[in-house]
Design a protein around this motif. Structure first.
Motif, PDB file in Angstrom:
ATOM      1  N   ILE A   1       0.871  -1.191   0.000  1.00 31.43           N
ATOM      2  CA  ILE A   1       0.000   0.000   0.000  1.00 31.43           C
ATOM      3  C   ILE A   1       0.908   1.241   0.000  1.00 31.43           C
ATOM      4  O   ILE A   1       1.709   1.412   0.931  1.00 31.43           O
ATOM      5  CB  ILE A   1      -0.908   0.009   1.265  1.00 31.43           C
ATOM      6  CG1 ILE A   1      -1.797  -1.241   1.326  1.00 31.43           C
ATOM      7  CG2 ILE A   1      -1.714   1.285   1.356  1.00 31.43           C
ATOM      8  CD1 ILE A   1      -3.030  -1.219   0.450  1.00 31.43           C
ATOM      9  N   LEU A   2       0.746   2.097  -1.010  1.00 31.33           N
ATOM     10  CA  LEU A   2       1.533   3.344  -1.078  1.00 31.33           C
ATOM     11  C   LEU A   2       0.687   4.479  -0.501  1.00 31.33           C
ATOM     12  O   LEU A   2      -0.514   4.574  -0.794  1.00 31.33           O
ATOM     13  CB  LEU A   2       1.860   3.703  -2.529  1.00 31.33           C
ATOM     14  CG  LEU A   2       2.782   2.792  -3.333  1.00 31.33           C
ATOM     15  CD1 LEU A   2       3.074   3.418  -4.687  1.00 31.33           C
ATOM     16  CD2 LEU A   2       4.070   2.492  -2.593  1.00 31.33           C
ATOM     17  N   GLY A   3       1.322   5.319   0.307  1.00 26.43           N
ATOM     18  CA  GLY A   3       0.637   6.507   0.804  1.00 26.43           C
ATOM     19  C   GLY A   3      -0.446   6.255   1.826  1.00 26.43           C
ATOM     20  O   GLY A   3      -1.270   7.123   2.087  1.00 26.43           O
ATOM     21  N   GLY A   4      -0.451   5.063   2.418  1.00 30.31           N
ATOM     22  CA  GLY A   4      -1.461   4.734   3.415  1.00 30.31           C
ATOM     23  C   GLY A   4      -0.936   4.898   4.824  1.00 30.31           C
ATOM     24  O   GLY A   4       0.020   5.660   5.058  1.00 30.31           O
ATOM     25  N   SER A   5      -1.544   4.197   5.763  1.00 28.05           N
ATOM     26  CA  SER A   5      -1.108   4.261   7.169  1.00 28.05           C
ATOM     27  C   SER A   5      -1.345   2.895   7.816  1.00 28.05           C
ATOM     28  O   SER A   5      -2.062   2.062   7.253  1.00 28.05           O
ATOM     29  CB  SER A   5      -1.906   5.329   7.913  1.00 28.05           C
ATOM     30  OG  SER A   5      -3.287   5.049   7.765  1.00 28.05           O
ATOM     31  N   GLU A   6      -0.731   2.708   8.969  1.00 27.75           N
ATOM     32  CA  GLU A   6      -0.898   1.424   9.663  1.00 27.75           C
ATOM     33  C   GLU A   6      -2.359   1.270  10.038  1.00 27.75           C
ATOM     34  O   GLU A   6      -2.978   2.205  10.553  1.00 27.75           O
ATOM     35  CB  GLU A   6      -0.014   1.397  10.918  1.00 27.75           C
ATOM     36  CG  GLU A   6      -0.079   0.075  11.658  1.00 27.75           C
ATOM     37  CD  GLU A   6       0.781   0.051  12.907  1.00 27.75           C
ATOM     38  OE1 GLU A   6       1.839   0.729  12.906  1.00 27.75           O
ATOM     39  OE2 GLU A   6       0.395  -0.621  13.883  1.00 27.75           O
ATOM     40  N   ALA A   7      -2.912   0.101   9.767  1.00 32.10           N
ATOM     41  CA  ALA A   7      -4.318  -0.163  10.122  1.00 32.10           C
ATOM     42  C   ALA A   7      -4.420  -0.252  11.632  1.00 32.10           C
ATOM     43  O   ALA A   7      -3.445  -0.544  12.328  1.00 32.10           O
ATOM     44  CB  ALA A   7      -4.765  -1.467   9.482  1.00 32.10           C
ATOM     45  N   GLN A   8      -5.613   0.016  12.139  1.00 27.70           N
ATOM     46  CA  GLN A   8      -5.853  -0.186  13.579  1.00 27.70           C
ATOM     47  C   GLN A   8      -5.813  -1.694  13.787  1.00 27.70           C
ATOM     48  O   GLN A   8      -6.532  -2.431  13.093  1.00 27.70           O
ATOM     49  CB  GLN A   8      -7.238   0.357  13.938  1.00 27.70           C
ATOM     50  CG  GLN A   8      -7.452   0.420  15.414  1.00 27.70           C
ATOM     51  CD  GLN A   8      -7.900   1.821  15.839  1.00 27.70           C
ATOM     52  OE1 GLN A   8      -8.275   2.628  15.008  1.00 27.70           O
ATOM     53  NE2 GLN A   8      -7.831   2.083  17.128  1.00 27.70           N
ATOM     54  N   PRO A   9      -4.987  -2.210  14.697  1.00 28.49           N
ATOM     55  CA  PRO A   9      -4.854  -3.663  14.861  1.00 28.49           C
ATOM     56  C   PRO A   9      -6.188  -4.385  14.988  1.00 28.49           C
ATOM     57  O   PRO A   9      -7.059  -3.973  15.757  1.00 28.49           O
ATOM     58  CB  PRO A   9      -4.034  -3.792  16.155  1.00 28.49           C
ATOM     59  CG  PRO A   9      -3.236  -2.539  16.210  1.00 28.49           C
ATOM     60  CD  PRO A   9      -4.136  -1.463  15.636  1.00 28.49           C
ATOM     61  N   HIS A  10      -6.344  -5.393  14.131  1.00 29.10           N
ATOM     62  CA  HIS A  10      -7.486  -6.307  14.207  1.00 29.10           C
ATOM     63  C   HIS A  10      -8.831  -5.656  13.938  1.00 29.10           C
ATOM     64  O   HIS A  10      -9.872  -6.245  14.224  1.00 29.10           O
ATOM     65  CB  HIS A  10      -7.483  -7.025  15.573  1.00 29.10           C
ATOM     66  CG  HIS A  10      -6.121  -7.540  15.924  1.00 29.10           C
ATOM     67  ND1 HIS A  10      -5.496  -8.528  15.180  1.00 29.10           N
ATOM     68  CD2 HIS A  10      -5.230  -7.176  16.889  1.00 29.10           C
ATOM     69  CE1 HIS A  10      -4.288  -8.760  15.686  1.00 29.10           C
ATOM     70  NE2 HIS A  10      -4.098  -7.953  16.722  1.00 29.10           N
ATOM     71  N   LEU A  11      -8.827  -4.461  13.324  1.00 35.83           N
ATOM     72  CA  LEU A  11     -10.101  -3.846  12.894  1.00 35.83           C
ATOM     73  C   LEU A  11     -10.506  -4.363  11.537  1.00 35.83           C
ATOM     74  O   LEU A  11     -11.581  -4.044  11.042  1.00 35.83           O
ATOM     75  CB  LEU A  11      -9.989  -2.307  12.871  1.00 35.83           C
ATOM     76  CG  LEU A  11     -10.268  -1.600  14.209  1.00 35.83           C
ATOM     77  CD1 LEU A  11     -10.587  -0.128  13.987  1.00 35.83           C
ATOM     78  CD2 LEU A  11     -11.436  -2.263  14.958  1.00 35.83           C
TER      79      LEU A  11
END
Ligand SMILES: NCc1cccc(NC(=O)c2cccc3[nH]c(C(N)=O)cc23)c1
Length: 232
Positions: free
Chosen positions: A1-11
């Protein structure tokens, strides 16, 4: 994933990592207790080896509760899939046993109504694919929001030049985009999986090459048929 962010864990407890020898290769997602949907192109360059499926993970390397690697009983590419184009780029994986569902492992419903998602609808794509043009790979699940673009715009000569069929959809790829290793993951719009990431032209983050997804609704009957036949 370019330009994204770390997902909220386990969401995003439906996310799967398709792995070979402990290495993340492609994304996928749980569509039933014993079934993961991904992309047929993910089996290229695997020279016949069978994936293992990691469920319940946020980090690919750290020990986490509910993180578990499942063996695959069967890998079923869509009969129309091939290495020369993006048509029918779907792969069903039957796990050796039913996944243990919990807060970190959940099924994601997919769209069954065959109707285009409206242009400008903002959807989310997540994965452990590369996060830079140099090919840096993340340890933790990443995600990015992307607006759907119309098939007409996506089919313009300077973009995908009339190769986008009614069984595909596109999202804007300016800066923020899916990339290598995100293939097979779901495009989620309004909490429902509408598409599956396909590598398409392989280009990432270039607005002239929008991201391409295989729409799921046109394949609902095939998916149901394979699952029913395997259930015996
Ligand atoms: N933004 C759309 C999008 C979505 C998902 C994946 C990709 N891009 C690749 O997958 C890719 C990229 C670069 C070199 C590559 N080499 C190979 C390969 N299989 O050898 C794939 C790639 C692009």
């Amino acid at each position: 994933i370019l330009g994204g962010s770390e997902a909220q864990p386990h969401l995003r407890p439906y996310m799967a990592s398709l792995q070979l020898d402990g290495q993340h290769v492609c994304g996928g997602f749980l569509i039933a207790e014993q079934w993961v949907l991904s992309a047929a192109h993910c089996t290229e360059e695997t020279d016949g080896k069978v994936f293992q499926v990691l469920l319940g993970a946020h980090s690919l390397t750290q020990p986490e509760p509910h993180k578990r690697l499942y063996r695959v009983r069967a890998q079923i590419p869509h009969p129309g899939s091939n290495i020369h184009n993006n048509k029918d780029d779907l792969l069903l994986l039957q796990l050796e046993e039913k996944a243990e569902l919990n807060a970190h492992v959940q099924v994601l419903p997919f769209q069954r109504e065959d109707r285009d998602v409206a242009a400008d609808t903002v959807c989310v794509v997540a994965g452990w694919g590369t996060i830079s043009h140099s090919g840096r790979r993340p340890d933790k699940l990443q995600e990015v929001e992307r607006p759907v673009i119309s098939r007409d715009l996506c089919n313009e000569r300077t973009r995908h030049d009339h190769t986008i069929t009614h069984k595909m959809m596109c999202t804007d790829s300016r800066r923020k985009d899916s990339c290598k290793g995100d293939s097979g993951g779901p495009l989620v719009c309004g909490g429902v999986a509408e598409g599956v990431v396909t590598a398409g032209s392989r280009v990432c983050g270039n607005y002239k090459k929008p991201a391409i997804y295989t729409r799921i609704a046109p394949y609902a009957a095939w998916i149901d048929g394979v699952m029913a036949a395997a259930a015996g």
